[in-house]
Design an enzyme around this catalytic site. Sequence first.
Site, PDB file in Angstrom:
ATOM      1  N   ASP A   1      -4.039   3.066  14.097  1.00  0.00           N
ATOM      2  CA  ASP A   1      -3.216   3.684  13.067  1.00  0.00           C
ATOM      3  C   ASP A   1      -3.758   5.074  12.792  1.00  0.00           C
ATOM      4  OD1 ASP A   1      -5.445   3.366  11.441  1.00  0.00           O
ATOM      5  OD2 ASP A   1      -4.547   1.827  10.166  1.00  0.00           O
TER       6      ASP A   1
ATOM      7  N   ARG B   1       0.856  -1.196   0.000  1.00  0.00           N
ATOM      8  CA  ARG B   1       0.000   0.000   0.000  1.00  0.00           C
ATOM      9  C   ARG B   1       0.886   1.238   0.000  1.00  0.00           C
ATOM     10  NH1 ARG B   1      -4.962   1.412   4.145  1.00  0.00           N
ATOM     11  NH2 ARG B   1      -3.394   1.014   5.778  1.00  0.00           N
TER      12      ARG B   1
END
EC number: 2.3.3.9
Length: 525
Positions: free
Chosen positions: A441, A157
């Site tokens: 996160d 990613r």
Amino acid sequence: MEITGPMLERFDEILTPEALGFVEALQREFGARRLELLEARQARQAELSAGGTLDFLPETKAVREGDWRVAPPAPGLEDRRVEITGPVDRKMTINALNSGAKVWLADFEDANSPLWENCVGGQLNLRDALDRTIDFEAGGKTYALRPDAELATVVVRPRGWHLDEKHVQVDGRPVSASLFDFGLYFFHCAQRQIDKGKGPYFYLPKMESHLEARLWNDVFTRAQELLGVPHGTIRATVLIETYPAAFEMEEILYELREHSAGLNAGRWDYLFSVIKKFRTRGREFLLPERNAVTMTAPFMRAYTELLVRTCHKRGAHAIGGMAAFIPSRRDPEVNATALEKVRADKTRESGDGFDGSWVAHPDLVPICREVFDGVLGSRPNQLDRLREDVSVSAADLLSVSETPGDITEAGLRNNVDVALRYLAAWMGGQGAVAIHNLMEDAATAEISRSQIWQWIHNDITLADTGAVVTKELVERIIEEELGKIAAEPGHDEKLYAQATALFKEVALDDDFAEFLTLPAYAQMP
């Protein structure tokens, strides 16, 4: 091209003249289009703030009604029943590949603090992992890849279109962080993956329109041409994690159809995007506190049901959301309760037709695999389950006000506490942080600060205390929570001072920061 980041040990193996030239070529060809699309985001936001709404696009009706399918699943991506996510540090790279998951999302984005050494070092870790030369020692323990074991398929990613890599400039302007992360990995590892019978695969974050997907598709086409890689070798899964993207799922798949590997329900960023896009619209789009918003809320149910139907209609994988629980070796009671919730979440997803789902910790891989095994058996996926019973309207996706739940002082305190702890860790170079048995996160930090901003600007009364949420109340809670944190071992006063100043900026200022990572990154060396 100018490189301002330091050349640390072995960085010359990644930042070669040829690899940098490849990144420079992509930046020169696609950098201007990227900036135009970011301007289009701002124009759309202005329309929403002025009273506009989101809907399925009339100009792309032919795409939604057309007869087309994406490319068939690529080697190594046929079976995705359990995917593990995490940053690209050396220890996580080894643990994720050894975890027994089918796929590892190697994350340069929300789980990665974008220090220069993390971004370039992560590229080195991925190359070493593919060469099976990676190892790591810490605390007297050695970590290494299991010999001769089948490792998880690597899916990278890169950072989103909105982010720059400030340590690399072309013609005096920072390069796109997306093109930097993608370009270095593709240059060094595409052929390595092909030689292993797989390919260079990606997860694409934070997109807000099919035109942004079209840009990625053009980048893929050009990158393959430049390095002589067959067209269609790249495959990408798009995270539907912004509110506008939920209304363009089919169009996004269509733009990437020769390079598509499906869609993912990025639930945490999706909630953040709901708040962000309609933050000025009063209580019409007001959410209860974060932990009260479940996947069974009507607007979230509509989002996931539409995603599965859309994907399977077009022959694409539908991948479920994150199980963020971090098992505790000291509290079996907490474990038992949380693991039952994880099992229920994965049972719902597998029953709804998802082909796989995410976990944040290796200990959750067996639970996710067991649940999906029970539905899939020996089949690699359930692409044949078309979900023709699903019918989702724009009104269904917009039904935020029907979400049950309260806003309490406990929820406000949790948002403050999580955001402060996460931002301190992020500024210190850690992007995935275990906080109160959850892997947090950047997405969860974004929800925390944006909810507080929204509550302040709507004069919300807390259900348990009757107090109105004001800047003054939040500032008092910040000081109280900081006092608790300061008493804990390992407290870093300097990092928490930075985190506090940043949190106040993105949660208490009248102007809403588009992403908290933008001002945070500006403060990084």
